[in-house]
Design a protein around this motif. Structure first.
Motif, short mmCIF file in Angstrom:
data_model
loop_
_atom_site.label_atom_id
_atom_site.label_comp_id
_atom_site.label_asym_id
_atom_site.label_seq_id
_atom_site.Cartn_x
_atom_site.Cartn_y
_atom_site.Cartn_z
N UNK A 94 46.04 -29.05 -27.21
CA UNK A 94 45.72 -28.31 -25.98
C UNK A 94 44.65 -29.05 -25.21
N UNK A 95 44.57 -28.80 -23.92
CA UNK A 95 43.55 -29.40 -23.09
C UNK A 95 42.21 -28.70 -23.24
N UNK A 96 41.17 -29.23 -22.61
CA UNK A 96 39.83 -28.67 -22.74
C UNK A 96 39.73 -27.20 -22.34
N UNK A 97 40.46 -26.76 -21.33
CA UNK A 97 40.34 -25.37 -20.87
C UNK A 97 40.61 -24.37 -21.98
N UNK A 98 41.45 -24.74 -22.94
CA UNK A 98 41.83 -23.81 -24.01
C UNK A 98 41.03 -24.02 -25.30
N UNK A 99 40.03 -24.88 -25.26
CA UNK A 99 39.15 -25.03 -26.42
C UNK A 99 38.49 -23.69 -26.70
N UNK A 100 38.06 -23.51 -27.94
CA UNK A 100 37.39 -22.26 -28.33
C UNK A 100 35.88 -22.46 -28.30
N UNK A 101 35.21 -21.56 -27.61
CA UNK A 101 33.75 -21.58 -27.57
C UNK A 101 33.27 -20.39 -28.40
N UNK A 102 32.56 -20.69 -29.48
CA UNK A 102 32.08 -19.66 -30.39
C UNK A 102 30.60 -19.43 -30.14
N UNK A 103 30.22 -18.16 -30.17
CA UNK A 103 28.82 -17.75 -30.05
C UNK A 103 28.57 -16.69 -31.11
N UNK A 104 27.47 -16.81 -31.83
CA UNK A 104 27.20 -15.83 -32.88
C UNK A 104 26.97 -14.46 -32.24
N UNK A 105 27.28 -13.41 -33.00
CA UNK A 105 27.07 -12.05 -32.50
C UNK A 105 25.60 -11.83 -32.15
N UNK A 106 24.70 -12.39 -32.96
CA UNK A 106 23.27 -12.26 -32.70
C UNK A 106 22.88 -12.96 -31.39
N UNK A 107 23.39 -14.18 -31.19
CA UNK A 107 23.07 -14.92 -29.97
C UNK A 107 23.66 -14.22 -28.76
N UNK A 108 24.89 -13.71 -28.89
CA UNK A 108 25.50 -12.98 -27.76
C UNK A 108 24.67 -11.74 -27.42
N UNK A 109 24.18 -11.05 -28.43
CA UNK A 109 23.35 -9.87 -28.20
C UNK A 109 22.08 -10.23 -27.43
N UNK A 110 21.43 -11.34 -27.83
CA UNK A 110 20.24 -11.81 -27.10
C UNK A 110 20.59 -12.17 -25.67
N UNK A 111 21.72 -12.86 -25.50
CA UNK A 111 22.17 -13.25 -24.17
C UNK A 111 22.40 -12.02 -23.30
N UNK A 131 30.91 -11.78 -37.22
CA UNK A 131 29.79 -12.70 -37.18
C UNK A 131 29.71 -13.50 -35.88
N UNK A 132 30.82 -13.66 -35.20
CA UNK A 132 30.79 -14.43 -33.96
C UNK A 132 31.90 -14.00 -33.01
N UNK A 133 31.68 -14.30 -31.74
CA UNK A 133 32.64 -14.03 -30.67
C UNK A 133 33.23 -15.36 -30.21
N UNK A 134 34.39 -15.28 -29.54
CA UNK A 134 35.06 -16.49 -29.08
C UNK A 134 35.56 -16.32 -27.65
N UNK A 135 35.25 -17.32 -26.82
CA UNK A 135 35.82 -17.47 -25.49
C UNK A 135 36.66 -18.73 -25.47
N UNK A 136 37.48 -18.90 -24.43
CA UNK A 136 38.03 -20.23 -24.15
C UNK A 136 36.96 -20.99 -23.37
N UNK A 137 37.11 -22.30 -23.26
CA UNK A 137 36.14 -23.07 -22.47
C UNK A 137 36.23 -22.67 -21.00
N UNK A 138 37.43 -22.33 -20.53
CA UNK A 138 37.59 -21.86 -19.15
C UNK A 138 36.79 -20.57 -18.93
N UNK A 139 36.85 -19.64 -19.89
CA UNK A 139 36.08 -18.40 -19.78
C UNK A 139 34.58 -18.69 -19.88
N UNK A 140 34.21 -19.60 -20.77
CA UNK A 140 32.80 -19.94 -20.91
C UNK A 140 32.24 -20.54 -19.62
N UNK A 141 33.04 -21.30 -18.89
CA UNK A 141 32.58 -21.86 -17.62
C UNK A 141 32.15 -20.74 -16.67
N UNK A 142 32.89 -19.64 -16.66
CA UNK A 142 32.53 -18.49 -15.82
C UNK A 142 31.23 -17.85 -16.31
#
Length: 156
Positions: A94-111, A131-142
């Protein structure tokens, strides 16, 4: 580069950084918003790329080890003086847009506490252990654009 795994990782970092800068329209080399690959300097790793206020740790491997990677990204964020560490995991074929961006639940809560607007971008999936959440890289860009709009850096 004689190490094929390192070369693959470098290509993935470059592709991910180029994707984020392209989709967000960051082109000028002095623009603070520009996502930049980092060169390892000194004893403390500061991550593969900086996208203020995020440190990005890029991974291009078949077998994921997300919790370990997230701990690494969070240590690197502290080393770099950034608030949040995330992992960008390439999805094979897959291309970069569909890469998975993981963020820990703790870090997401702080964010979410720091930038409540990010709740509009609640990650698409929570892993089975919570333990963690996942976005696509396209979603993370937003998310990145929203966080930066809500909380621009303070200039000294």
């Amino acid at each position: 580069m004689s190490n094929p795994a390192k070369a693959r990782g470098t290509r993935w970092e470059s592709a991910g950084v180029a994707y984020l800068n392209g989709v967000l329209g960051y082109t000028h080399p002095t623009d603070w918003r520009l996502v930049k690959r980092q060169v390892q300097e000194g004893a403390k790793d500061v991550g593969d790329a900086h996208a203020w206020p995020f440190v990005l740790e890029f991974k291009d491997v078949k077998s994921p080890s997300v919790p370990t990677w997230l701990r690494q990204a969070e240590v690197e964020a502290v080393n770099a003086g950034f608030d949040y560490g995330v992992v960008v995991h390439k999805v094979r074929g897959k291309g970069p847009a569909l890469a998975k961006v993981h963020i820990s639940a703790e870090t997401f809560s702080r964010l979410a506490d720091d930038v409540p607007e990010v709740l509009a971008y609640l990650p698409a999936s929570l892993n089975h252990r919570g333990a963690y959440w996942t976005w696509t890289l396209a979603e993370f860009a937003q998310v990145l654009a929203a966080v930066r709009a809500a909380r621009p850096p303070v200039n000294d």
